[in-house]
Design a protein around this motif. Sequence first.
Motif, mmCIF file in Angstrom:
data_model
loop_
_atom_site.group_PDB
_atom_site.id
_atom_site.type_symbol
_atom_site.label_atom_id
_atom_site.label_comp_id
_atom_site.label_asym_id
_atom_site.label_seq_id
_atom_site.Cartn_x
_atom_site.Cartn_y
_atom_site.Cartn_z
ATOM 1 N N MET A 1 -0.007 18.940 -17.780
ATOM 2 C CA MET A 1 0.606 17.953 -16.906
ATOM 3 C C MET A 1 -0.467 17.327 -16.021
ATOM 4 S SD MET A 1 4.031 18.640 -14.878
ATOM 5 C CE MET A 1 4.146 18.062 -13.260
ATOM 6 N N GLU A 2 -0.635 16.032 -16.116
ATOM 7 C CA GLU A 2 -1.685 15.327 -15.386
ATOM 8 C C GLU A 2 -1.169 14.868 -14.030
ATOM 9 O OE1 GLU A 2 -4.162 11.253 -15.967
ATOM 10 O OE2 GLU A 2 -3.795 12.443 -17.748
ATOM 11 N N LYS A 3 -1.967 15.128 -13.004
ATOM 12 C CA LYS A 3 -1.596 14.720 -11.644
ATOM 13 C C LYS A 3 -1.858 13.227 -11.469
ATOM 14 C CE LYS A 3 -2.371 15.856 -6.848
ATOM 15 N NZ LYS A 3 -3.151 16.616 -5.894
ATOM 16 N N GLU A 4 -0.889 12.515 -10.860
ATOM 17 C CA GLU A 4 -1.027 11.079 -10.647
ATOM 18 C C GLU A 4 -2.088 10.809 -9.584
ATOM 19 O OE1 GLU A 4 1.782 7.522 -9.059
ATOM 20 O OE2 GLU A 4 2.693 8.978 -10.415
ATOM 21 N N ARG A 5 -2.974 9.882 -9.856
ATOM 22 C CA ARG A 5 -4.065 9.541 -8.953
ATOM 23 C C ARG A 5 -3.538 8.686 -7.798
ATOM 24 N NH1 ARG A 5 -8.060 5.346 -9.055
ATOM 25 N NH2 ARG A 5 -9.862 6.045 -7.870
ATOM 26 N N THR A 6 -3.956 9.018 -6.577
ATOM 27 C CA THR A 6 -3.538 8.268 -5.391
ATOM 28 C C THR A 6 -4.354 6.988 -5.288
ATOM 29 O OG1 THR A 6 -3.029 10.342 -4.285
ATOM 30 C CG2 THR A 6 -3.213 8.404 -2.893
ATOM 31 N N SER A 7 -3.659 5.893 -5.067
ATOM 32 C CA SER A 7 -4.294 4.580 -4.962
ATOM 33 C C SER A 7 -5.224 4.519 -3.747
ATOM 34 C CB SER A 7 -3.205 3.516 -4.832
ATOM 35 O OG SER A 7 -3.728 2.317 -4.339
ATOM 36 N N PRO A 8 -6.385 3.877 -3.890
ATOM 37 C CA PRO A 8 -7.272 3.706 -2.727
ATOM 38 C C PRO A 8 -6.606 2.902 -1.608
ATOM 39 C CG PRO A 8 -8.413 3.108 -4.753
ATOM 40 C CD PRO A 8 -6.997 3.378 -5.116
ATOM 41 N N TRP A 9 -5.721 1.981 -1.981
ATOM 42 C CA TRP A 9 -4.998 1.192 -0.973
ATOM 43 C C TRP A 9 -4.082 2.083 -0.152
ATOM 44 C CZ3 TRP A 9 -6.338 -3.387 0.565
ATOM 45 C CH2 TRP A 9 -7.059 -4.205 -0.296
ATOM 46 N N GLU A 161 2.582 -3.649 -8.973
ATOM 47 C CA GLU A 161 1.853 -4.638 -9.768
ATOM 48 C C GLU A 161 0.985 -5.523 -8.874
ATOM 49 O OE1 GLU A 161 4.554 -6.879 -12.224
ATOM 50 O OE2 GLU A 161 5.528 -5.046 -12.922
ATOM 51 N N LEU A 162 1.530 -5.960 -7.729
ATOM 52 C CA LEU A 162 0.761 -6.784 -6.798
ATOM 53 C C LEU A 162 -0.463 -6.016 -6.282
ATOM 54 C CD1 LEU A 162 3.612 -8.395 -4.693
ATOM 55 C CD2 LEU A 162 2.018 -9.605 -6.172
ATOM 56 N N MET A 163 -0.269 -4.745 -5.941
ATOM 57 C CA MET A 163 -1.384 -3.937 -5.439
ATOM 58 C C MET A 163 -2.446 -3.738 -6.521
ATOM 59 S SD MET A 163 -1.081 -3.278 -2.338
ATOM 60 C CE MET A 163 0.092 -4.293 -1.506
ATOM 61 N N ARG A 164 -1.998 -3.503 -7.781
ATOM 62 C CA ARG A 164 -2.966 -3.361 -8.876
ATOM 63 C C ARG A 164 -3.747 -4.659 -9.066
ATOM 64 N NH1 ARG A 164 0.727 0.170 -11.171
ATOM 65 N NH2 ARG A 164 1.983 -1.458 -12.093
ATOM 66 N N GLY A 165 -3.043 -5.785 -8.979
ATOM 67 C CA GLY A 165 -3.721 -7.077 -9.115
ATOM 68 C C GLY A 165 -4.746 -7.298 -8.011
ATOM 69 N N GLY A 169 -8.775 -7.645 -8.515
ATOM 70 C CA GLY A 169 -9.528 -8.763 -7.936
ATOM 71 C C GLY A 169 -10.699 -8.288 -7.093
ATOM 72 N N ILE A 170 -10.474 -7.263 -6.300
ATOM 73 C CA ILE A 170 -11.551 -6.713 -5.472
ATOM 74 C C ILE A 170 -12.627 -6.092 -6.351
ATOM 75 C CG2 ILE A 170 -12.091 -4.876 -3.807
ATOM 76 C CD1 ILE A 170 -9.400 -5.569 -2.462
ATOM 77 N N LYS A 171 -12.209 -5.393 -7.412
ATOM 78 C CA LYS A 171 -13.169 -4.770 -8.330
ATOM 79 C C LYS A 171 -14.030 -5.839 -9.005
ATOM 80 C CE LYS A 171 -13.468 -1.548 -12.171
ATOM 81 N NZ LYS A 171 -12.718 -0.730 -13.122
ATOM 82 N N GLU A 172 -13.390 -6.931 -9.449
ATOM 83 C CA GLU A 172 -14.141 -8.021 -10.074
ATOM 84 C C GLU A 172 -15.111 -8.651 -9.076
ATOM 85 O OE1 GLU A 172 -11.485 -10.840 -11.883
ATOM 86 O OE2 GLU A 172 -10.518 -9.284 -13.080
ATOM 87 N N PHE A 173 -14.678 -8.810 -7.834
ATOM 88 C CA PHE A 173 -15.549 -9.366 -6.806
ATOM 89 C C PHE A 173 -16.762 -8.460 -6.592
ATOM 90 C CE2 PHE A 173 -16.853 -9.675 -2.347
ATOM 91 C CZ PHE A 173 -17.162 -11.029 -2.267
ATOM 92 N N ARG A 174 -16.517 -7.154 -6.498
ATOM 93 C CA ARG A 174 -17.628 -6.204 -6.307
ATOM 94 C C ARG A 174 -18.585 -6.241 -7.492
ATOM 95 N NH1 ARG A 174 -14.601 -0.794 -4.128
ATOM 96 N NH2 ARG A 174 -14.285 -1.489 -1.996
ATOM 97 N N ASN A 175 -18.024 -6.266 -8.705
ATOM 98 C CA ASN A 175 -18.875 -6.315 -9.899
ATOM 99 C C ASN A 175 -19.733 -7.564 -9.898
ATOM 100 O OD1 ASN A 175 -17.888 -3.884 -10.816
ATOM 101 N ND2 ASN A 175 -16.373 -4.803 -12.199
ATOM 102 N N ALA A 176 -19.137 -8.701 -9.551
ATOM 103 C CA ALA A 176 -19.892 -9.956 -9.500
ATOM 104 C C ALA A 176 -20.974 -9.883 -8.427
ATOM 105 C CB ALA A 176 -18.958 -11.127 -9.231
#
Length: 191
Positions: A1-9, A161-165, A169-176
């Motif tokens: 049973m895999e534990k659900e990961r807590t969102s950084p937000w 879904e909004l939080m994932r989006g 977006g933040i991840k893409e910004f950091r990568n860029a």
Amino acid sequence: MEKERTSPWLILFRVVFTAALIACIMFIFRNSLENGAQSSARSQAVMQLVNSALAKVHLGPLSEHLIRKLAHFSEFALEGFLLMLCIRVYTKHFVRHMSWPLLGGMTTALMDETIQLHSLNRTSSVVDVWIDMSGVVAGLLFALIILLIVLLLFGGKKIPELMRGMGRGIKEFRNAADENNGKQYAKKQDK
């Protein structure tokens, strides 16, 4: 049973709301620790500000007593609001756990009046405990209404879904940004 990961937000909101709640309670207790002269001077300064603002809209002046009671109500309304937000970010079933913020608000109100009872030239009043608890309940209800409006506007399934989006977006910004920094570093190395 895999534990659900807590969102950084979620972790960020937990830290921010908890820190704000602690700061609010510290503010309440700091005001209670003031002696009678300091508290009266602060109330009179606030009274002058409020009455000058009310005079601009042709409303009558408020007494120092009313200012003090409104201050009690406002401080504890903020505490109730923050308590509700904290419960929301720590549990999914926040409506079931409404008794915890009420208990927290009552505890703070009783401690606040006990501190004032032992402060120099200050008095304590059961009426103030009722005013404080009214503020907590008002803050809880206000936060609950806001949370329900958000839920109605976005729906229960759309919020994650909004939080994932936003996260993507933040991840893409950091990568860029990291990619851009890497290119600048490579240019400096070539020189």
